[in-house]
Motif scaffolding. Structure first.
Motif, PDB file in Angstrom:
ATOM      1  N   LYS A  66       0.768  -1.177   0.136  1.00  0.00           N
ATOM      2  CA  LYS A  66       0.035   0.114   0.007  1.00  0.00           C
ATOM      3  C   LYS A  66       0.944   1.224   0.046  1.00  0.00           C
ATOM      4  O   LYS A  66       1.895   1.473   0.854  1.00  0.00           O
TER       5      LYS A  66
ATOM      6  N   CYS B 215       2.154   3.577   3.040  1.00  0.00           N
ATOM      7  CA  CYS B 215       2.340   2.492   4.322  1.00  0.00           C
ATOM      8  C   CYS B 215       3.732   2.418   4.883  1.00  0.00           C
ATOM      9  O   CYS B 215       4.556   2.049   3.985  1.00  0.00           O
TER      10      CYS B 215
ATOM     11  N   PHE C 193       5.040   0.557   6.953  1.00  0.00           N
ATOM     12  CA  PHE C 193       5.695  -0.730   7.149  1.00  0.00           C
ATOM     13  C   PHE C 193       5.939  -1.470   5.865  1.00  0.00           C
ATOM     14  O   PHE C 193       6.865  -2.056   5.576  1.00  0.00           O
ATOM     15  N   CYS C 194       5.170  -0.913   4.600  1.00  0.00           N
ATOM     16  CA  CYS C 194       5.501  -1.369   3.292  1.00  0.00           C
ATOM     17  C   CYS C 194       6.637  -0.918   2.861  1.00  0.00           C
ATOM     18  O   CYS C 194       7.235  -1.467   2.253  1.00  0.00           O
TER      19      CYS C 194
ATOM     20  N   HIS D 236       0.688  -6.383   2.605  1.00  0.00           N
ATOM     21  CA  HIS D 236      -0.348  -5.399   3.339  1.00  0.00           C
ATOM     22  C   HIS D 236      -1.416  -5.879   3.578  1.00  0.00           C
ATOM     23  O   HIS D 236      -2.082  -6.451   2.961  1.00  0.00           O
TER      24      HIS D 236
ATOM     25  N   HIS E 215      -1.260  -1.353   9.090  1.00  0.00           N
ATOM     26  CA  HIS E 215      -0.565  -2.531   8.636  1.00  0.00           C
ATOM     27  C   HIS E 215      -0.350  -3.738   9.653  1.00  0.00           C
ATOM     28  O   HIS E 215       0.445  -3.315  10.494  1.00  0.00           O
TER      29      HIS E 215
HETATM   30 ZN    ZN Z   1       1.448  -1.828   4.500  1.00  0.00          ZN
END
Ligand code: ZN
Ligand code: 5GP
Length: 116
Positions: free
Chosen positions: A3, A6, A8-9, A48, A100
């Motif tokens: 995503k 995001c 964490f992505c 994600h 996430h």
């Molecule tokens: Zn993510």
């Protein structure tokens, strides 16, 4: 899959640095940037997923894998015997700040119960 915007992505794609402890094809484990205990790592799926509400039957293998990785990391970091906590916050009242799905592994001190 991933995503845009995001955080964490972006960590998964190595666009944002992190102190990574473990990685495989499905998950990543890294130190939390704002540790709440002597041991505080975050375990995330590379894919994600917004939050726990988005999990379905197909997620069960992934979630099982995450808990087995968490256990191994707890052993590696020396908190398996002293004890630890795995937490996943969901939604506003659950205190989720990153959308996430992720699991906190906390240990290295006496943890209070109930959480605030
Ligand atoms: Zn993510
Ligand atoms: P939540 O509040 O959603 O349960 O957990 C998100 C966690 O991610 C927080 O504990 C926060 O400190 C951590 N975090 C947020 N941004 C970053 C980052 O860029 N790098 C790392 N390593 N941790 C982060």
């Amino acid at each position: 899959m991933e995503k845009k915007d995001c955080i964490f992505c972006k960590i998964v794609k190595k666009q944002i640095p992190c102190e990574m402890l473990y990685e495989d094809d499905k998950v990543m484990v890294f130190k939390d940037i704002s540790p709440q205990a002597p041991v505080h790592v975050v375990i995330i799926p590379k894919e994600h997923i917004d939050d726990l509400n988005c999990l379905n039957q197909e997620s069960s293998e992934l979630i099982g894998h995450i808990f087995l990785v968490a256990k191994k990391i707890a052993m590696t970091l020396g908190i398996a015997d002293s004890g630890y906590r795995i937490v996943s916050n969901c939604g506003e009242q659950g205190g989720q700040s990153v959308q996430h799905v992720h699991f906190h592994l906390l240990g290295g001190r006496m943890l209070q119960w109930p959480p605030g």
